[in-house]
Enzyme design. Structure first.
Site, PDB file in Angstrom:
ATOM      1  N   HIS A  12      47.165 105.296 -49.631  1.00  0.00           N
ATOM      2  CA  HIS A  12      47.477 106.630 -50.166  1.00  0.00           C
ATOM      3  C   HIS A  12      48.262 107.530 -49.210  1.00  0.00           C
ATOM      4  O   HIS A  12      48.156 108.748 -49.298  1.00  0.00           O
ATOM      5  CB  HIS A  12      46.183 107.329 -50.587  1.00  0.00           C
ATOM      6  CG  HIS A  12      45.298 107.735 -49.439  1.00  0.00           C
ATOM      7  ND1 HIS A  12      43.933 107.815 -49.552  1.00  0.00           N
ATOM      8  CD2 HIS A  12      45.568 108.102 -48.171  1.00  0.00           C
ATOM      9  CE1 HIS A  12      43.422 108.194 -48.405  1.00  0.00           C
ATOM     10  NE2 HIS A  12      44.395 108.378 -47.540  1.00  0.00           N
ATOM     11  N   HIS A  59      40.872 115.101 -48.079  1.00  0.00           N
ATOM     12  CA  HIS A  59      41.194 115.305 -46.662  1.00  0.00           C
ATOM     13  C   HIS A  59      41.080 116.800 -46.329  1.00  0.00           C
ATOM     14  O   HIS A  59      42.070 117.447 -45.993  1.00  0.00           O
ATOM     15  CB  HIS A  59      42.591 114.801 -46.345  1.00  0.00           C
ATOM     16  CG  HIS A  59      42.812 113.336 -46.625  1.00  0.00           C
ATOM     17  ND1 HIS A  59      42.937 112.831 -47.896  1.00  0.00           N
ATOM     18  CD2 HIS A  59      42.908 112.278 -45.794  1.00  0.00           C
ATOM     19  CE1 HIS A  59      43.120 111.513 -47.825  1.00  0.00           C
ATOM     20  NE2 HIS A  59      43.103 111.155 -46.568  1.00  0.00           N
ATOM     21  N   HIS A 193      44.427 101.644 -40.233  1.00  0.00           N
ATOM     22  CA  HIS A 193      45.203 102.715 -39.590  1.00  0.00           C
ATOM     23  C   HIS A 193      44.281 103.618 -38.783  1.00  0.00           C
ATOM     24  O   HIS A 193      43.107 103.743 -39.077  1.00  0.00           O
ATOM     25  CB  HIS A 193      46.065 103.515 -40.561  1.00  0.00           C
ATOM     26  CG  HIS A 193      45.381 104.329 -41.633  1.00  0.00           C
ATOM     27  ND1 HIS A 193      44.496 103.794 -42.551  1.00  0.00           N
ATOM     28  CD2 HIS A 193      45.478 105.649 -41.957  1.00  0.00           C
ATOM     29  CE1 HIS A 193      44.100 104.745 -43.404  1.00  0.00           C
ATOM     30  NE2 HIS A 193      44.673 105.886 -43.054  1.00  0.00           N
ATOM     31  N   GLU A 240      38.403 104.043 -44.731  1.00  0.00           N
ATOM     32  CA  GLU A 240      38.723 104.360 -46.137  1.00  0.00           C
ATOM     33  C   GLU A 240      38.553 103.136 -47.036  1.00  0.00           C
ATOM     34  O   GLU A 240      38.349 103.261 -48.249  1.00  0.00           O
ATOM     35  CB  GLU A 240      40.161 104.897 -46.255  1.00  0.00           C
ATOM     36  CG  GLU A 240      40.342 106.281 -45.648  1.00  0.00           C
ATOM     37  CD  GLU A 240      41.780 106.779 -45.675  1.00  0.00           C
ATOM     38  OE1 GLU A 240      41.989 107.978 -45.424  1.00  0.00           O
ATOM     39  OE2 GLU A 240      42.720 105.988 -45.916  1.00  0.00           O
TER      40      GLU A 240
END
Ligand code: DHB
Ligand code: FE
Length: 280
Positions: A12, A59, A193, A240
């Site tokens: 995303h 977020h 990441h 995530e």
């Protein structure tokens, strides 16, 4: 009866949203990443769900450190794109499905999953970028969406196992809804990441490929992976990926891989994408 018709996963990255909104998808940097979604756009046009149950993470757009629900289900009529610092993305308002969302909330809470019920919420790139990747740039999103926010930002995140079990309970809830609806379950975020600290920029292709293999074929085993292993191997934001296990739990034991795509780099993130369907 409502049914789960397919599962979709995708990363995303916010820069993907910016690339779409600013018309840069054919640039040499971005073209190989978007090429992975050509098949998906055609596939979903031919397999359009009535509702997407979309597991994503906020977020600090809708929630702040003041209030951090582990699992939050969007029960509103609609959800506006959040202002993430540069104004809201120029994408359509997300139309919810309050009746199905309320039914799922009742079913999951009665099955001992503690959900927070959200009746007003804006949605950030965690939710809008996956929609853009799958649907492109329509005037209106072509189906309804139930946002399901999972806390993977502030320690402690839920385990992969809990997410997998939640997906299984979600399937039972969907199948118990009286209306004849096609429901897709999407798991978003990931893959490896890390955006912060001395390991910023970390990518682990071997971990990601193994994760994809196991998510398809051995999800029960993958669900045992403790969160510290996500952190060590896939980076701090790689956690995530537990949301992908919600999708997988909502499918049956044996699935067909309709589409599999992996591309590095997309901003700081390894971009992964799957379309899975139950084997008959
Ligand atoms: C990036 C990835 C994310 O998951 C995010 O939430 C923000 C930025 C990135 O790769 O730039
Ligand atoms: Fe993120």
């Amino acid at each position: 009866m409502a049914r789960v018709t397919a599962g979709v996963t995708t990363s995303h990255v916010p820069a993907i949203g910016a690339a779409i909104d600013l018309g840069k998808t054919r640039d040499s940097y971005w073209a190989p990443a978007f090429a992975g979604f050509d098949f998906s756009k055609a596939w979903i046009a031919a397999n359009m769900p009535d509702v997407v149950f979309l597991a994503y993470n906020d977020h600090a757009s809708a929630f702040s450190p003041d209030l951090v629900p582990t699992f939050a289900i969007g029960c509103a009529e609609k959800f506006e794109p959040a202002d993430e610092g540069w104004g809201p993305r120029p994408v359509p308002t997300v139309i919810g499905h309050p009746e199905l969302a309320a039914h799922i909330a009742q079913s999951l809470i009665q099955a001992d999953f503690d959900l927070t019920i959200v009746n007003r919420m804006d949605v950030d790139h965690g939710l809008t970028v996956p929609l853009s990747l799958m649907f492109g740039q329509p005037q209106q999103w072509p189906c309804r969406v139930i946002p399901f926010a999972v806390n993977v930002v502030l320690y402690p995140p839920p385990s992969g196992k809990r997410c997998f079990r939640l997906g299984q309970a979600l399937r039972r809830a969907v199948e118990d809804f009286g209306e004849d609806l096609k429901v897709q379950v999407w798991g978003t975020g990931g893959m490896s990441h890390q955006l912060q600290g001395t390991r910023a920029g970390l990518i682990n292709k071997e971990f990601d490929q193994r994760f994809l293999d196991q998510l398809i074929a051995e999800p029960e085993r993958l669900a045992e992976l403790p969160h510290i292993d996500y952190l060590r191997q896939a980076g701090s934001e790689g956690i995530e990926l537990v949301m992908w296990l919600i999708m997988r739990g909502a499918l049956g034991a044996r699935v067909r891989t309709t589409h599999r795509f992996y591309h590095v780099p997309a901003s700081n993130t390894a971009l992964g994408h799957l379309i899975l369907e139950d084997m008959p």
